[in-house]
Design an enzyme around this catalytic site. Structure first.
Site: not given
Ligand code: UN1
Length: 489
Positions: A150, A248, A282, A460
């Site tokens: 993603n 994660e 995420c 991270e």
């Molecule tokens: C993710 O979807 O694993 O904060 C990371 C955010 C992005 C990173 C997402 N800077 O939505």
């Protein structure tokens, strides 16, 4: 169409399997590349290369390692537009977000490079005379990295850049849906002067290649971003052999919309958080916990905005929402849309596979309302453009609902009341809380990660970026010339 071999010790070498897989554009189904699948022996070759290189790389002073990263960041900046276009073709996200993905990779590269002159330990006193105490950071060794599709460049960069500046070497398996951006990133690092063997790339499915990385005894730590299910398996496998592991995993991130919220701002936040990246973050906002007093007004505005979203090829400037990554994700999202209706939630809009005139994998932006907290669509990560509206009647109930999840990555509250905002900051069980902005868009100089099912305590990026890839050593320097006994003398 280019066929990629494996990248081991600075060279492209043929895999010892005859298996390959294709990398395709999820909007158009155009084939972009073919990649060779690694065998267990190939992974051992990659690990050996990383092991052999570890001594010289870990002995290279951190500011010198960082110098390569500074150079790499400059090259990435020069190629940003070209890389972003490739990222949209490979992953599907709209071009403005693809530029953001590359920018996030540049940001973490620069941030990690800065860490080259900030590998600080601590100094302290001793309980004994003529004795000096300090801590130093040491690299771990060979790190196995398994990354998702993603954020095809940002997430690999979050892991690779801090690990490199800290002196580790790497064996990496990028997601099979999006290997090209990781390949480009590694090519840039090599161009910037990274010695051969410091980073090695292997390709193939998680079930064979990922598994072999996790189990390889020469790999000292695993860094994984992906699903809860795979994360649990990796953590338990690593636990059996005491291998260091940072994961994660998913999220079921809530946006709380209070009755004093600026509703237009909240609608902006939900549209961006739920449907940006087609819901495939995420950090995506998948639950909206809305105060009963503003539910109707909020829902009406959200519905109008959602219906106006334009699905299509992410390269076109008029596209708001791109495709989902592949057929199995499309099936999964469609399945959840059915589950929601079977559970008795009200489907306000969407719920179906969409056809914007392209052969790829499109799903309508979908809103469920009258969702109860025990429904599967309120509990399980869907990873698509689907949002569940849950109604509450006050801040305490809203926070309780926010915390009623197995995950704990991101969260957000829309309110003009400072007391409510601080209550949310203190009480929401999550690694990230936003006030009056959406659940997505974390910046690289802050720690990123979550609680409960989202991770295993690591963060991270930010000040924790180097911690993920170093071990702390406590050093006791006794210059008394005699045996001194702590706790006894
Ligand atoms: C993710 O979807 O694993 O904060 C990371 C955010 C992005 C990173 C997402 N800077 O939505």
């Amino acid at each position: 169409m280019q066929e990629y071999q494996l990248f081991i010790h600075g060279e492209w070498v043929g895999s010892s399997t005859n298996d390959t897989f294709d990398d395709t554009n999820p909007a158009t189904l155009e084939k972009l590349a073919t990649l060779q699948v690694a065998s267990g022996d190939d992974i051992t070759r990659a690990v050996r290369s990383a092991q052999e290189t570890f001594t010289s790389w870990s002995e290279t002073p951190p500011p010198k390692r960082a110098h390569i990263l500074f150079k790499a960041a400059r090259i990435l900046e020069e190629r940003k537009e070209e890389l972003a276009r490739l990222l949209t073709r490979e992953m599907g996200k709209v071009i403005s977000e693809a530029r953001g993905d590359i920018q996030e990779a540049i940001d973490i590269t620069l941030y990690a490079a800065g860490e080259g002159r900030r590998m600080f330990g601590e100094t302290t006193t001793s309980e004994l005379k003529n004795k000096f105490c300090m801590t130093i950071l040491r690299p771990i060794g060979v790190i196995g990295m398994i990354t998702p599709w993603n954020f095809p460049m940002a997430i690999p960069a979050w892991k690779v850049m801090p690990a490199l500046v800290a002196g580790n070497t790497i064996v990496m398996k990028p997601a099979s849906d999006t290997p090209l951006l990781t390949i480009r990133m590694v090519e840039v690092l090599m161009e910037a002067g990274l010695p051969p063997g410091v980073i090695n790339l292997v390709f193939g499915p998680g079930s064979t290649v990922g598994r072999a990385i996790v189990h390889h005894p020469g790999i000292r730590a695993i860094s994984f971003t992906g699903s809860l299910e795979t994360g649990k398996w990796i953590v338990s496998e690593c636990g059996k052999v005491m291998k260091r592991v940072s994961v994660e995993l998913g999220g079921k991130n809530p946006i709380l919309v209070m009755d004093d919220a600026d509703l237009d701002l909240a609608v902006d936040g939900v549209i961006w958080g739920a449907f940006g990246t087609t819901g495939q973050r995420c950090t995506a906002a998948s639950r909206v916990i809305v105060h009963t007093k503003v539910k109707d007004a909020f829902t009406d505005r959200l519905l109008v905005r959602t219906r106006a979203l334009n699905l299509g090829d992410g390269l076109l400037p008029e596209t708001d929402v791109g495709p989902v990554i592949n057929q199995s994700q499309l099936d999964k999202i469609e399945h959840y849309a059915r589950i929601g209706q079977d559970e008795g939630a009200v489907l306000l809009t969407g719920g179906h596979v969409a056809d914007p005139g392209l052969p790829g994998y499109f799903f309508e932006p979908t809103i469920f309302t009258d969702v109860s907290q025990d429904m599967r669509i309120a509990r399980e990560e869907i990873f698509g453009p689907v949002v569940a509206l849950i109604t509450v009647s006050g801040i305490d109930e809203a926070i309780e609902a926010a915390n009623n999840t197995d995950y704990g990555l991101s969260s957000s509250i829309y309110t003009r009341d400072m007391t409510r905002a601080f209550r949310a900051i203190e009480k929401i069980d999550a690694g990230i809380t936003y006030i009056n902005s959406s659940t997505i868009g974390a910046e690289v100089h802050l720690p990123f990660g979550g609680v409960k099912g989202t991770g295993n305590g690591f963060r991270e990026a930010g000040t924790d970026a180097v911690k993920e890839f170093t071990e702390v050593k406590a050093v006791y320097f006794d210059y008394s010339g005699k045996l001194q006994k702590a706790q006894i003398d």
